[in-house]
Write an enzyme that holds these catalytic residues in place. Structure first.
Site, PDB file in Angstrom:
ATOM      1  CB  VAL A  76       4.096   5.903  -5.169  1.00  0.00           C
ATOM      2  CG1 VAL A  76       4.015   7.018  -4.224  1.00  0.00           C
ATOM      3  CG2 VAL A  76       4.287   6.533  -6.586  1.00  0.00           C
ATOM      4  CB  CYS A  77       6.383   4.118  -0.308  1.00  0.00           C
ATOM      5  SG  CYS A  77       5.985   3.149   1.271  1.00  0.00           S
ATOM      6  CB  ILE A  78       0.919   1.878  -0.306  1.00  0.00           C
ATOM      7  CG1 ILE A  78      -0.480   2.268  -0.334  1.00  0.00           C
ATOM      8  CG2 ILE A  78       1.252   0.838   0.652  1.00  0.00           C
ATOM      9  CD1 ILE A  78      -1.425   1.278  -0.650  1.00  0.00           C
ATOM     10  CB  ALA A  81       1.582   7.451  -1.039  1.00  0.00           C
TER      11      ALA A  81
END
Lengths: 130, 91
Positions: A76-78, A81
């Site tokens: 998940v792209c930090i 997110a």
């Protein structure tokens, strides 16, 4: 063949469902998924706090089950997110937020993971919009 | 190098289909899914020889395909992405 799959849509969007069905078909046909990457609003597909009405398919839960059973690398792209309130325990602690909603096997990481997956895979297939 | 273009937006809400058709090469494929399958209702707009539509989306919308189209399920969708060298999704 090796696939990288990028998801840009939240769990309530049809595109997230299509991505899930596509990913299931990839494995069923005997291919490999090198990485799933959840970007932009796609990070909502990873949230454990999504509650669907009882008469609808719970796509967020189905993603979680699928990733766990197939033991996939689900990143998940930090940056995407954090700004959307999708946090794991570490980030919730770091920023003093009351709860975490990103359990294992999801992993927060950077956009470089999408680039690397695209290089490692024979095909990059993206799902987003509607 | 042929590309599979994947479109999911309705042709009645934006110009993605028109833009896609402009850049579509003769060897490229076009897969309609989601609300994009409504484009099948107007055969005159879609004369591309390599035209595909996702079965569950065609069925869910009860679209009667007037254009010459190959209806594909998810395993066939996976196979299509391997038939073409690249996959370009119109997000």
């Amino acid at each position: 063949m090796k696939f990288a799959i990028a998801v840009f849509a939240p769990a309530h969007a049809p595109a997230s469902r299509r991505a899930l069905r596509f990913a299931q078909a990839v494995l069923a046909e005997g291919h490999e998924i090198v990485r799933l990457f959840f970007y932009q609003d796609g990070v909502h597909s990873a949230s454990a706090n999504v509650v669907f009405p009882q008469d609808e398919s719970d796509i967020a839960a189905q993603w979680h089950t699928f990733i766990q059973q197939a033991q996939l690398d689900a990143v998940v792209c930090i940056a995407a997110a954090l700004r959307r309130g999708v946090l794991d325990e570490q980030e919730a602690g770091r920023y003093g937020r009351p709860a975490a909603n990103l359990p294992e096997p999801w992993v927060l990481s950077g956009l470089g993971q999408l680039h690397e997956a695209a290089q490692a895979a024979d095909r990059l297939v993206s799902f987003g919009g509607v | 190098m042929a590309t599979l273009h994947v479109l999911s937006h309705s042709p009645f809400t934006d110009g993605r289909l028109a833009s896609c058709l402009r850049v579509l090469g003769p060897e490229d494929g076009l897969l309609l899914c989601g609300d994009a399958v409504y484009a099948l209702a107007d055969a005159s707009a879609l004369r591309h020889p390599r035209l595909y539509a996702l079965e569950e989306d065609v069925q869910a919308r009860a679209v009667v395909a007037k254009a010459a189209v190959e209806v594909v399920d998810y395993p066939a969708f996976v196979a299509l992405t391997l038939t073409y060298a690249k996959v370009n999704s119109w997000l």
